[in-house]
Design an enzyme around this catalytic site. Structure first.
Site, PDB file in Angstrom:
ATOM      1  N   SER A  45      34.979  41.507  37.116  1.00 16.44           N
ATOM      2  CA  SER A  45      35.062  41.023  35.741  1.00 16.44           C
ATOM      3  C   SER A  45      36.409  40.365  35.477  1.00 16.44           C
ATOM      4  O   SER A  45      37.459  40.896  35.822  1.00 16.44           O
ATOM      5  CB  SER A  45      34.791  42.121  34.707  1.00 16.44           C
ATOM      6  N   HIS A  77      28.238  40.131  34.554  1.00 16.85           N
ATOM      7  CA  HIS A  77      28.487  40.042  35.996  1.00 16.85           C
ATOM      8  C   HIS A  77      27.565  38.955  36.540  1.00 16.85           C
ATOM      9  O   HIS A  77      26.376  38.945  36.234  1.00 16.85           O
ATOM     10  CB  HIS A  77      28.187  41.378  36.682  1.00 16.85           C
ATOM     11  N   GLU A 199      37.570  57.114  31.738  1.00 17.89           N
ATOM     12  CA  GLU A 199      38.220  58.398  31.930  1.00 17.89           C
ATOM     13  C   GLU A 199      38.558  59.052  30.588  1.00 17.89           C
ATOM     14  O   GLU A 199      38.759  58.376  29.582  1.00 17.89           O
ATOM     15  CB  GLU A 199      39.540  58.217  32.705  1.00 17.89           C
TER      16      GLU A 199
END
Ligand code: 8IG
Length: 278
Positions: A45, A77, A199
């Site tokens: 990306s 993508h 995360e």
């Protein structure tokens, strides 16, 4: 022809992934009219426009038409394979289709493009991605070199007693060439998480304590397969956002997208000038 609907060659656990890659490389040679490619690039990306700048595209087709490749699952993508004639006369194979480990279709499919690139003759594999950064000085839109990685996926593309040395996996020689083009390029250790969730701040702190500087969901598994196939690896991340918890202000998604878009011509130009020197 491969498709998502029909039986996929990697569905058969007895299939030899290197044989599938060899056949895929033959199909690419037929489709491109190019017997051997010298360099391969996976564009993640933010890096898509690089293909237009590195040279003259002589062939372009959907990756899903090559054995073992899948249609891209992620909007944005691109799923195109191109053959590009570089100004140096070398041939680059540009792979705009990445299968991510988080898609859950197995590590063989994740590294198929890398093994196919090796089977086309490529000696250098350039892996690019968009990622989060742990260093505060990396503003969104900063390109950085990958100096090493920490693979937190729990997986390896290698099977059986395949003991491959990963010292200098992200070749110093290639990083030095990139810094000849842009001496201001910083570098860092890429931590591949499983994803697809980003995360937690605690996981980002863990990555930092472990010695990581970049967090992402790709690249490490591909780099291992590339080394195993005898290729030299150059890894580059476009830092599109500070990793979770790094910035006190929550990220503005629009700002991140804008920074990525603004960086695209810059990083594409950078990659073009690096490729010229290989
Ligand atoms: I763009 O902050 C992008 N991809 N794991 N973490 C992980 N992947 C990413 C991130 C991020 N940003």
């Amino acid at each position: 022809m491969a498709s998502d609907d029909a039986a996929h060659p990697f569905d058969d656990p007895a299939a030899d992934p290197f044989e599938i890659a060899r056949i895929a490389a033959e199909q690419i040679a037929e489709r491109t009219g190019v017997d051997r490619h010298d360099i391969a690039l996976t564009l993640g990306s933010g890096w898509g426009r690089a293909a237009d700048l590195i040279g003259e595209t002589t062939a372009s087709f959907p990756a899903a038409e090559v054995l073992g490749f899948s249609r891209p699952r992620v909007v944005g993508h691109v799923g195109t394979i191109r053959s590009v004639l570089l100004p140096t006369g070398k041939r680059a194979l540009v792979i705009g289709a990445r299968t991510h480990y988080y898609e859950g279709t197995g590590v063989r499919r994740v590294v198929h493009s890398v093994r196919t690139a090796a089977a086309t003759g490529a000696k250098v594999m350039i892996l690019t991605n968009g990622a989060g950064g742990l260093k505060r000085e990396w503003a969104p839109g900063t390109p950085v070199l990958i100096s090493d990685h920490i693979n937190l996926t729990g997986a390896s593309p290698l099977e059986g007693a395949t003991f491959v040395d990963l010292t200098d996996l992200y070749a110093r020689r290639l990083r030095d060439i990139a810094r000849e083009v842009d001496p201001s390029l910083d570098e860092g250790v890429y931590v591949q998480f499983h994803g697809p969730n980003y995360e937690t701040p605690a996981e980002v702190r863990m990555a930092g304590v472990m010695g990581g500087h970049i967090v992402g969901m790709s690249t490490a598994l591909e780099a291992i397969a590339a080394r195993h196939s005898g290729m030299e690896v150059l890894g580059m991340s476009l830092i599109t956002n500070p990793a979770a918890g790094i910035s006190p202000v929550p990220l503005d998604h629009e700002e991140v997208l804008a920074a990525g878009a603004a960086a695209e011509p810059v990083i594409s130009g950078l990659l073009a000038r690096v490729v010229e020197r290989l």
